[in-house]
Design an enzyme around this catalytic site. Structure first.
Site, PDB file in Angstrom:
ATOM      1  CG  ASN A 225      -2.290  -0.594   0.856  1.00 19.94           C
ATOM      2  OD1 ASN A 225      -2.471  -1.142  -0.224  1.00 19.94           O
ATOM      3  ND2 ASN A 225      -3.246  -0.487   1.761  1.00 19.94           N
ATOM      4  N   GLY A 275      -6.559   9.594  -0.811  1.00 21.81           N
ATOM      5  CA  GLY A 275      -7.313   9.550   0.445  1.00 21.81           C
ATOM      6  C   GLY A 275      -7.857   8.160   0.689  1.00 21.81           C
ATOM      7  CB  CYS A 278      -6.512   1.580   2.860  1.00 16.72           C
ATOM      8  SG  CYS A 278      -7.833   0.430   3.159  1.00 16.72           S
ATOM      9  CE  LYS A 281      -6.682   1.919   8.398  1.00 15.39           C
ATOM     10  NZ  LYS A 281      -6.137   0.597   8.570  1.00 15.39           N
ATOM     11  NE  ARG A 346     -14.736   4.384   5.913  1.00 13.52           N
ATOM     12  CZ  ARG A 346     -14.398   3.103   6.099  1.00 13.52           C
ATOM     13  NH1 ARG A 346     -14.039   2.673   7.291  1.00 13.52           N
ATOM     14  NH2 ARG A 346     -14.421   2.246   5.098  1.00 13.52           N
TER      15      ARG A 346
HETATM   16  C1  UDX Z   1      -6.313   0.447  -1.472  1.00  9.29           C
HETATM   17  C2  UDX Z   1      -5.422  -0.577  -2.229  1.00  9.29           C
HETATM   18  O1  UDX Z   1      -5.459  -0.291  -3.639  1.00  9.29           O
HETATM   19  C3  UDX Z   1      -5.894  -1.979  -1.969  1.00  9.29           C
HETATM   20  O2  UDX Z   1      -5.028  -2.925  -2.606  1.00  9.29           O
HETATM   21  C4  UDX Z   1      -5.870  -2.150  -0.442  1.00  9.29           C
HETATM   22  O3  UDX Z   1      -6.072  -3.414  -0.043  1.00  9.29           O
HETATM   23  C5  UDX Z   1      -6.813  -1.169   0.230  1.00  9.29           C
HETATM   24  O4  UDX Z   1      -6.350   0.140  -0.084  1.00  9.29           O
HETATM   25  P1  UDX Z   1      -8.680   1.577  -1.868  1.00  9.29           P
HETATM   26  O5  UDX Z   1      -8.331   2.437  -0.699  1.00  9.29           O
HETATM   27  O6  UDX Z   1     -10.007   0.923  -1.914  1.00  9.29           O
HETATM   28  O7  UDX Z   1      -7.615   0.386  -2.030  1.00  9.29           O
HETATM   29  O8  UDX Z   1      -8.591   2.480  -3.182  1.00  9.29           O
HETATM   30  P2  UDX Z   1      -7.518   2.803  -4.298  1.00  9.29           P
HETATM   31  O9  UDX Z   1      -8.133   2.528  -5.606  1.00  9.29           O
HETATM   32  O10 UDX Z   1      -6.211   2.168  -4.041  1.00  9.29           O
HETATM   33  O11 UDX Z   1      -7.378   4.397  -4.138  1.00  9.29           O
HETATM   34  C6  UDX Z   1      -6.895   5.008  -2.932  1.00  9.29           C
HETATM   35  C7  UDX Z   1      -6.708   6.504  -3.129  1.00  9.29           C
HETATM   36  O12 UDX Z   1      -5.674   6.784  -4.080  1.00  9.29           O
HETATM   37  C8  UDX Z   1      -7.958   7.222  -3.652  1.00  9.29           C
HETATM   38  O13 UDX Z   1      -8.083   8.477  -3.041  1.00  9.29           O
HETATM   39  C9  UDX Z   1      -7.672   7.372  -5.135  1.00  9.29           C
HETATM   40  O14 UDX Z   1      -8.351   8.454  -5.721  1.00  9.29           O
HETATM   41  C10 UDX Z   1      -6.171   7.623  -5.117  1.00  9.29           C
HETATM   42  N1  UDX Z   1      -5.499   7.257  -6.384  1.00  9.29           N
HETATM   43  C11 UDX Z   1      -5.467   5.970  -6.810  1.00  9.29           C
HETATM   44  C12 UDX Z   1      -4.872   8.252  -7.133  1.00  9.29           C
HETATM   45  O15 UDX Z   1      -4.897   9.429  -6.746  1.00  9.29           O
HETATM   46  N2  UDX Z   1      -4.227   7.897  -8.280  1.00  9.29           N
HETATM   47  C13 UDX Z   1      -4.187   6.623  -8.747  1.00  9.29           C
HETATM   48  O16 UDX Z   1      -3.578   6.386  -9.796  1.00  9.29           O
HETATM   49  C14 UDX Z   1      -4.823   5.627  -7.981  1.00  9.29           C
END
Ligand code: UDX
Length: 453
Positions: A225, A275, A278, A281, A346
């Site tokens: 992560n 944001g 996950c 944090k 969140r």
């Molecule tokens: C994440 C991990 O991807 C996943 O493998 C883990 O188990 C849980 O945490 P999640 O938090 O559901 O998943 O969303 P994710 O798609 O990873 O996006 C997290 C944040 O990063 C979001 O705010 C998203 O907008 C941002 N993001 C993601 C970007 O700004 N750019 C990107 O290219 C990808």
């Protein structure tokens, strides 16, 4: 994303599985385990949630989960309960999927894990071998804490268990898809027997099952992560530089992403930072874990700082355009979720931005396809009108700001929508529009590090 024939993918070794916690990780995992043909009991301390799930309604939105749970309820291979005894007694495997919120200093708060471990210990059947698996993202060494908690709960009874770790890599909004289509399943334990039982749960999937020791498995989740947060932060900083040197961040991302060593994914820049429940944090928790072990994880220190600054840089853009007194300004907002395809707001950058702009006196008209109710709970009604159609966001507003990367936001007819605005100004924090097309449509378009030809 390819289509999956869910009905064809079944386990060869059905097990009795307990899942503790019915949040964004526990509930989709329980639904998928049941769909694979296991006998699943989900535990939550919240009776209202349990009753809702047993009536076939889901407390969270996640694609396919509702239909999987409804089917399993009808087939009687799934039930939710508040009763640990019902779930844990005679279970082959117990998955702990409770929350680990951040403490004030950024470490993971382990109180729900401790409570779960203790209650599992109280209810394990004597003699029956059970694998107790942590799915929540937890600091390295938590397995020892879980072992101690289970033994404390067992209070001297002859329980027979091993602990293991099975970190989840599920993206919210795509949890079921990722459960079927993950690039790997990581299982960690210091007991071969536990690893054998756990691998049987996943062996029918067309994926790599990566076996390792329990501490490495725990660290893999954080490392994965936080590596992704570093990748996003890197491209965000490239965007900041593109702005200064006249280059285009989307082109740079594409150009570097074609190198398989770098890879295309998670290179989407965002002006408001990453944001969600996950990433922020986890990056804090791994940085703190370093400090607790006398190691300053410098890259992560920078990721944390840059991500905080991104949001303020964005606010500054708006105040540079309209001045820092926004009392007579109405802003339309597209997106409150922390990312697309979820009702979750969140730790959403969008919520922080809305709070800040309201702090400068702005009136806001806010729309999100799914996360409007959550946003309302978090922000209340002061200075904010929640609207149920995106067209409304453009109606007599002074600027529209795009804060979530919902795919449909790309397809709106901006050329016509801006005609209803007081000024055709768009701040695109998520790089949704083509800047050249925006310019041709007469839009005053702001997006950091884009080149208009
Ligand atoms: C994440 C991990 O991807 C996943 O493998 C883990 O188990 C849980 O945490 P999640 O938090 O559901 O998943 O969303 P994710 O798609 O990873 O996006 C997290 C944040 O990063 C979001 O705010 C998203 O907008 C941002 N993001 C993601 C970007 O700004 N750019 C990107 O290219 C990808």
């Amino acid at each position: 994303m390819e289509n999956i024939n869910f009905d064809e993918i079944k386990t060869k070794n059905p097990k009795k599985i307990a899942v503790i916690g019915t949040g964004y990780v526990g509930l989709p995992s329980a639904a998928v385990f049941a769909k694979w043909g296991n006998n699943v009991t989900a535990v939550d301390v919240d009776i209202a949630k349990v009753e809702m799930i047993n009536s076939g309604k889901m407390p969270i939105y996640e694609e396919n989960v509702e239909e999987f749970i409804q089917e399993a309820l009808a087939n009687k291979n799934f039930i939710a309960t508040t009763d640990y005894a019902l779930a844990v007694k005679d279970a082959d495997v117990v998955f702990i999927a409770v929350g680990t919120p951040s403490t004030e200093i950024g470490t993971a708060d382990m109180k729900y894990i401790d409570e779960a471990a203790f209650s599992i210990g109280q209810n394990l059947s004597e003699g029956k071998y059970t694998v107790v698996v942590t799915k929540s993202t937890v600091p390295v060494g938590t397995n020892k804490r879980v072992t101690a908690g289970v033994l404390k709960g067992a209070n001297g009874r002859a329980v027979n268990f091993d602990v293991a770790s099975n970190p989840e890599f599920l993206r919210e909004g795509y949890a079921v898809y990722d459960s079927y289509n993950g690039e790997r399943v990581v299982i960690g334990s210091d007991s071969e027997k536990a690893l054998d039982v756990l691998s049987q749960i996943f062996e029918h999937l067309d994926t790599v099952i990566f076996r390792t020791d329990v501490s490495s498995s725990e660290l893999i989740k954080y490392a994965a992560n936080t590596f992704l947060t570093t990748k996003i932060t890197f491209i965000n900083e490239i965007a900041n530089l593109c702005e200064r040197v006249g280059a285009d961040v989307k082109s740079v991302a594409e150009g570097i992403g074609l190198d398989a060593r770098i890879g295309k994914r998670f290179l989407n820049p965002t002006e408001i930072g990453f944001g969600g429940p996950c990433f922020p944090k986890d990056v804090n928790a791994l940085y703190q874990l370093g400090l607790e072990n006398n190691y300053e994880f410098q890259i992560l220190g920078s990721v944390i700082n840059v991500n905080k600054q991104q949001m303020f840089r964005f606010i500054e853009r708006v105040t540079q355009r309209f001045g820092s007194n926004l009392e007579n300004i109405t802003l339309g907002v597209l997106g409150t979720a922390f990312k697309d395809n979820t009702d979750d707001a969140r730790h959403s950058g969008a919520i922080d931005v809305i709070r800040q702009l309201r702090g400068f006196g702005a009136q806001l008209k806010v729309y999100d396809p799914m996360a409007l109710a959550t946003a309302k709970q978090m922000l209340g009604e002061q200075n904010i009108e929640y609207v149920d159609s995106y067209e409304n966001v453009f109606d007599k507003t002074d600027a529209v700001i795009i804060l979530t990367e919902w795919k449909q936001f790309k397809d709106y007819d901006y050329e016509n929508l801006v005609k209803n605005m007081n000024n055709p100004v768009i701040f695109d924090a998520r790089y949704m529009l083509d800047p050249n097309k925006a310019k041709q449509s007469g839009i005053e378009y702001y997006s950091r590090g884009r080149k208009v030809l």
